[in-house]
Design a protein around this motif. Structure first.
Motif, PDB file in Angstrom:
ATOM      1  N   THR A  36       0.875  -1.183  -0.130  1.00  0.00           N
ATOM      2  CA  THR A  36      -0.079  -0.009   0.005  1.00  0.00           C
ATOM      3  C   THR A  36       0.990   1.282   0.016  1.00  0.00           C
ATOM      4  OG1 THR A  36      -1.692  -1.170   1.346  1.00  0.00           O
ATOM      5  CG2 THR A  36      -1.741   1.315   1.255  1.00  0.00           C
ATOM      6  N   ALA A  67      -2.854  -0.030  -8.775  1.00  0.00           N
ATOM      7  CA  ALA A  67      -3.884  -0.432  -7.732  1.00  0.00           C
ATOM      8  C   ALA A  67      -4.161  -1.947  -8.021  1.00  0.00           C
ATOM      9  CB  ALA A  67      -5.158   0.442  -7.735  1.00  0.00           C
ATOM     10  N   LEU A 118      -4.253  -4.725  -5.540  1.00  0.00           N
ATOM     11  CA  LEU A 118      -5.292  -5.364  -4.961  1.00  0.00           C
ATOM     12  C   LEU A 118      -5.738  -6.820  -5.231  1.00  0.00           C
ATOM     13  CD1 LEU A 118      -7.539  -2.199  -5.522  1.00  0.00           C
ATOM     14  CD2 LEU A 118      -6.517  -3.028  -3.296  1.00  0.00           C
ATOM     15  N   VAL A 159      -4.632  -8.684  -2.241  1.00  0.00           N
ATOM     16  CA  VAL A 159      -5.179  -8.211  -1.073  1.00  0.00           C
ATOM     17  C   VAL A 159      -6.456  -9.177  -0.741  1.00  0.00           C
ATOM     18  CG1 VAL A 159      -5.833  -6.327   0.188  1.00  0.00           C
ATOM     19  CG2 VAL A 159      -4.009  -6.198  -1.437  1.00  0.00           C
ATOM     20  N   ARG A 165      -9.128  -4.815   1.383  1.00  0.00           N
ATOM     21  CA  ARG A 165      -9.115  -4.018  -0.001  1.00  0.00           C
ATOM     22  C   ARG A 165      -9.263  -2.755   0.317  1.00  0.00           C
ATOM     23  NH1 ARG A 165     -11.124  -8.735  -4.354  1.00  0.00           N
ATOM     24  NH2 ARG A 165      -9.130 -10.268  -4.162  1.00  0.00           N
ATOM     25  N   ALA A 199      -6.538  -1.088   1.556  1.00  0.00           N
ATOM     26  CA  ALA A 199      -5.651  -0.677   0.781  1.00  0.00           C
ATOM     27  C   ALA A 199      -5.790   0.149  -0.510  1.00  0.00           C
ATOM     28  CB  ALA A 199      -5.337  -2.087   0.163  1.00  0.00           C
ATOM     29  N   SER A 200      -7.224   0.030  -0.947  1.00  0.00           N
ATOM     30  CA  SER A 200      -7.468   1.056  -1.940  1.00  0.00           C
ATOM     31  C   SER A 200      -7.541   2.534  -1.525  1.00  0.00           C
ATOM     32  CB  SER A 200      -9.021   0.575  -2.418  1.00  0.00           C
ATOM     33  OG  SER A 200      -9.336   1.453  -3.495  1.00  0.00           O
TER      34      SER A 200
END
Length: 402
Positions: A20, A129, A133, A136, A141, A144-145
């Motif tokens: 991330t 991304a 992702l 992940v 998610r 992280a996003s």
């Protein structure tokens, strides 16, 4: 005696936090600095007579044209090499572009490197991304996003604080200083990218459903249009906000940079705030609220509500600059929840739509600005109108579907 079998080296465990941070660094460099640092630099470039006002505006649009090109070629780049390798190269390319812009060699030279910088940013936006992702777990998610897209806001805020300080030492020092920051971020992100392919269960889920072209296309096509119109609405603030304050209102570069910092603060909180809103209302309702709020905020400079109104405008538009991204991605997931194999292709097309409309708006508004003798009001009126149309398209589409 038989030689001992050579054991394969265990793969490095995937670290969500580290990945991330790498994604945030990529968005910070490719979008936050490479694109948005030009906004507070624009008045200084004009004031130092590197380029005249109208030409400098077109140079800002060159970045957005490159962004479109980067979004279009990102998939091909990922097929030529591992995503981690491509992402590292793109971050280095953005760093080199900062160095190349440290001297006004010529309009063509500057235009070329602004375009190259845009290619880096567009490709990073498409690849970073999804690369992260896909590794992940679904339960993480959201975190992280939000972290990845917050990098955009951090870059905007950094450009509004670092650039005025660097400008005291001249434009050349400013560009080189941005290059140093970009290089440091590239080094921090270097080992955070996932080296292996996506987990097997992810790939299996990707192929277990219908072909991407079989998904219900109507709602997704409307989303492409709406997302593209949103890009048009953001352009006046993205390119002209600081120049409007500095030259249009006569307050100077430092005052313009202060409003840009507010824009950046909004951009930092935007992705998380938009995600929270969507969790409570659903993505369609959140998008409608976003278009309504953005239209009002973009119109404020045209109406002239004073410093407080301009502060609100800067924060709100700043929040939705990165905040609209997870909302659009979430809406695509809603529309395609029964066709998960189509989501990646749909997101690529949505990003391309955004890039096309953003580039067209940048060139078009630069043309309008030139032909109207520097009329800032017209720029903000056009931006607000585009957002109203986006809302109308969604409402009309909903009525037709009923």
């Amino acid at each position: 005696m038989q030689p001992a079998a050579i054991q394969p080296r265990a793969a490095t465990p995937f670290n969500v936090w580290r990945a991330t941070v790498s994604g945030a660094g990529a968005s910070l460099i490719g979008i936050g600095l490479a694109r948005f640092a030009y906004t507070p630099l624009l008045p200084a470039i004009i004031g130092a007579h590197w380029f005249p006002a109208t030409t400098a505006a077109y140079l800002g649009a060159a970045k957005l044209g490159g962004y479109l090109a980067g979004a279009l070629v990102a998939g091909q780049l990922a097929r030529w090499a591992k995503p981690a390798t491509v992402l590292r190269a793109l971050m280095l390319l953005a760093t080199i572009a900062f160095v190349a812009c440290a001297a006004p060699v010529s309009f063509l030279w500057f235009f070329l490197w602004r375009f190259v910088s845009g290619i880096s940013g567009g490709a990073l936006m498409v690849l970073a991304a999804p690369t992260i992702l896909s590794h992940v777990p679904p339960s993480r998610r959201g975190f992280a996003s939000g972290g990845i897209f917050t990098g955009i806001g951090l870059g905007i805020a950094a450009s509004g604080t670092i650039v005025p300080i660097l400008l005291r030492h001249g434009l050349t020092a400013t560009w080189l200083g941005l290059a140093v920051v970009s290089l440091l971020l590239t080094m921090v992100a270097w080992n955070g990218w996932p080296e292996a392919d996506a987990p097997v269960h992810v790939a299996a889920a990707h192929h277990a459903h219908a072909h991407p072209r079989t998904f219900p296309a109507k709602g997704v096509r409307l989303l492409y249009i709406e997302y593209g119109l949103n890009a048009v609405g953001l352009v006046p603030h993205m390119i002209f906000l600081v120049d409007y304050v500095a030259r249009g209102l006569g307050k100077g570069v430092d005052a313009g940079a202060q409003y840009w910092v507010l824009y950046g603060i909004g951009a930092i909180i935007g992705p998380l705030a938009c995600g929270h809103l969507a969790d409570r209302t659903g993505f369609r309702a959140a998008l409608r609220a976003a278009w309504l709020l953005q239209a009002a905020a973009v119109a404020i400079p045209a109406i002239g509500l004073g410093p407080v109104g301009l502060m609100i405008s800067s924060v709100v538009v700043g929040a939705f600059t990165p905040g609209i991204v997870p909302l659009a991605l979430g809406r695509a997931n809603e529309l395609l929840m029964h066709h998960p194999s189509a989501i990646k292709a749909a997101w690529s097309r949505a990003t391309t739509s955004f890039a096309i409309m953003q580039a067209l708006a940048a060139y078009g508004l630069s043309f309008v600005f030139s032909k109207t003798g520097g009329d800032y009001t017209m720029l903000f009126v056009i931006g607000a109108a585009a957002l109203v149309v986006a809302l109308a398209v969604d409402l009309f589409g909903a009525l037709r579907a009923e």
